[in-house]
Design a protein around this motif. Structure first.
Motif, PDB file in Angstrom:
ATOM      1  N   VAL A  52      -3.397  -3.697  -0.500  1.00  0.00           N
ATOM      2  CA  VAL A  52      -2.564  -4.067   0.647  1.00  0.00           C
ATOM      3  C   VAL A  52      -2.926  -5.482   1.055  1.00  0.00           C
ATOM      4  CG1 VAL A  52      -2.057  -3.615   3.064  1.00  0.00           C
ATOM      5  CG2 VAL A  52      -2.263  -1.720   1.472  1.00  0.00           C
ATOM      6  N   ARG A  53      -1.911  -6.338   1.107  1.00  0.00           N
ATOM      7  CA  ARG A  53      -2.124  -7.752   1.402  1.00  0.00           C
ATOM      8  C   ARG A  53      -1.262  -8.181   2.568  1.00  0.00           C
ATOM      9  NH1 ARG A  53      -1.296 -10.467  -4.456  1.00  0.00           N
ATOM     10  NH2 ARG A  53      -1.471 -12.322  -3.159  1.00  0.00           N
ATOM     11  N   GLY A  54      -1.652  -9.260   3.205  1.00  0.00           N
ATOM     12  CA  GLY A  54      -0.869  -9.816   4.300  1.00  0.00           C
ATOM     13  C   GLY A  54      -0.545 -11.273   4.029  1.00  0.00           C
ATOM     14  N   PRO A  55       0.273 -11.872   4.875  1.00  0.00           N
ATOM     15  CA  PRO A  55       0.602 -13.285   4.697  1.00  0.00           C
ATOM     16  C   PRO A  55      -0.624 -14.160   4.894  1.00  0.00           C
ATOM     17  CG  PRO A  55       1.420 -12.481   6.786  1.00  0.00           C
ATOM     18  CD  PRO A  55       0.950 -11.282   6.041  1.00  0.00           C
ATOM     19  N   GLU A  56      -0.687 -15.254   4.171  1.00  0.00           N
ATOM     20  CA  GLU A  56      -1.828 -16.159   4.294  1.00  0.00           C
ATOM     21  C   GLU A  56      -1.960 -16.646   5.734  1.00  0.00           C
ATOM     22  OE1 GLU A  56      -3.354 -20.413   2.421  1.00  0.00           O
ATOM     23  OE2 GLU A  56      -1.879 -19.199   1.338  1.00  0.00           O
ATOM     24  N   GLY A  57      -3.154 -16.562   6.280  1.00  0.00           N
ATOM     25  CA  GLY A  57      -3.391 -16.959   7.660  1.00  0.00           C
ATOM     26  C   GLY A  57      -3.010 -15.905   8.675  1.00  0.00           C
TER      27      GLY A  57
END
Length: 402
Positions: A259-264
């Protein structure tokens, strides 16, 4: 007249070539595409493959984990044999059982100064005050710490006077018993990350910059998969651009969704969503990677505390593992104290333990934090993270391997 015929021939050839090209393009529109690598449709615009446009729709959780886990009908048809060949190849990690034993020789070579030095000193015909001073210096140089050194010295003096060991085997046996007591063989070194009835086990990985947290997260995922658990990785280090890609690669290798999120983006939000998705997907364990931060930066430490508080909205965090670089020795203890105060550390992961002769850090960090060393890194390979064994560690200290 001849030139007109030539021009007409060239024009006719060009029309034929264009017609064939258009026919090929139209015929390929209906061909099935190779299935993507395992992943999760977490955030639009975030992919795990640079060759795929960032706005390309991703596979959903249902598609990634399969219908058996969620009780849903798969949204994709069964792939053909040709399509299966294009799927990312899944590795089978080495089982956790026996890893530490396999790596003991590597550890023994690096810790030889401590163990062999003590054996040599205690095996002298006469153990006088000068010898005791050398023993004390050896222990302090190995980063065992002042309090632990004083305790061990007192015990050794008493037993040497009472038992008078006169053979190398007797000296080794005495020293083994005392070192083992110092390392604490009774400590619970289990990584508590087993699914309960309400949700997955949750492991939070924390530490300063450069200690190898993301690599440790990936290696821990492999270790859990090797023990038969289903794993989901949460890339909550949203500030280092390569961190999510690095974790995705680790997940791809063993078939663990990431599970990943937007950079920053907000690390706490990514961590929360990872546990939410892990609960829905019925996985056994969710391992959350966090950004490295200096223990002196109050704002960053507060943010780490927020990540843990947000995770606790799902329920208790089962493990908070602090990753320490064993080569930093006593310098890592101040870092460890601050992290323990902020997120209530439950276990230590010592990386690069095979790269230092200061094996006493195992004793020092356990006494400083009051929590056990649970995992150790003994090399750069993907399966060189091993459950810590007190007996195996002491035996490596006193080993004849060079």
């Amino acid at each position: 007249m001849d030139s007109i015929v030539i021009y007409l021939g060239l024009a006719l050839a060009l029309i034929v070539v264009l017609g064939v090209g258009v026919a090929l393009v139209l015929s390929r529109r209906g061909e099935p595409k190779a299935p993507p690598r395992p992943g999760i449709d977490y955030a639009p615009g975030v992919g795990d493959d640079d060759s795929v446009p960032r706005d390309t729709p991703r596979r959903t959780v249902e598609e990634s984990v399969g219908p058996d886990a969620l009780g849903a009908t798969p949204l994709l048809e069964e792939p053909s044999a040709e399509e299966l060949e294009a799927v990312w190849e899944i590795e089978i990690p080495e089982p956790a059982v026996g890893r530490f034993t396999r790596l003991r020789r590597r550890l023994a070579r690096s810790q030889n100064t401590l163990g062999r030095g003590l054996l040599t000193l205690l095996s002298r015909d006469t153990v006088d005050e000068d010898t005791w001073d050398e023993i004390e210096e050896t222990l302090l140089t190995a980063d065992i710490g002042v309090a632990a050194t004083t305790e061990l010295m007192d015990h050794l003096r008493t037993r040497v006077r009472a038992e008078r060991p006169d053979t190398p085997e007797a000296v080794r046996s005495l020293l083994r018993e005392e070192l083992l007591m110092l390392v604490d063989p009774a400590a619970d070194r289990t990584v508590h990350a087993t699914r309960t009835g309400d949700g997955p086990g949750v492991v939070l990985i924390v530490g300063v910059n450069g200690t190898g947290k993301t690599t440790t997260t990936g290696k821990l995922g492999r270790l859990l998969v090797a023990d038969g658990r289903s794993v989901l990785l949460g890339a909550a280090d949203t500030f280092r651009a390569a961190a999510a890609e690095q974790l995705q690669t680790w997940g791809d290798r063993v078939g663990a969704a990431v599970v990943r999120g937007p950079e920053g983006g907000d690390p706490a939000a990514v961590a929360y969503d990872a546990v939410t998705i892990g609960t829905q997907a019925d996985v056994d364990t969710v391992v959350i990677d966090t950004a490295g931060r200096l223990h002196t930066k109050v704002g960053l430490m507060d943010e780490l505390g927020k990540v843990k508080r947000v995770l606790e909205k799902h329920g208790p965090v089962d493990e908070v593992l602090l990753v320490l670089d064993a080569t930093t020795g006593q310098n890592g203890l101040a870092q460890a104290q601050v992290f323990s105060e902020v997120v209530d550390v439950t276990g230590i992961v010592l990386t690069k333990l095979d790269g230092t002769a200061k094996g006493g850090i195992v004793v020092a960090v356990q006494r400083s934090l009051g929590v056990p060393v649970k995992l150790v890194g003994l090399g750069e390979g993907p399966d060189d993270l091993a459950p810590f064994s007190a007996e195996g560690f002491v035996d490596a200290l006193l080993s004849d391997d060079a």
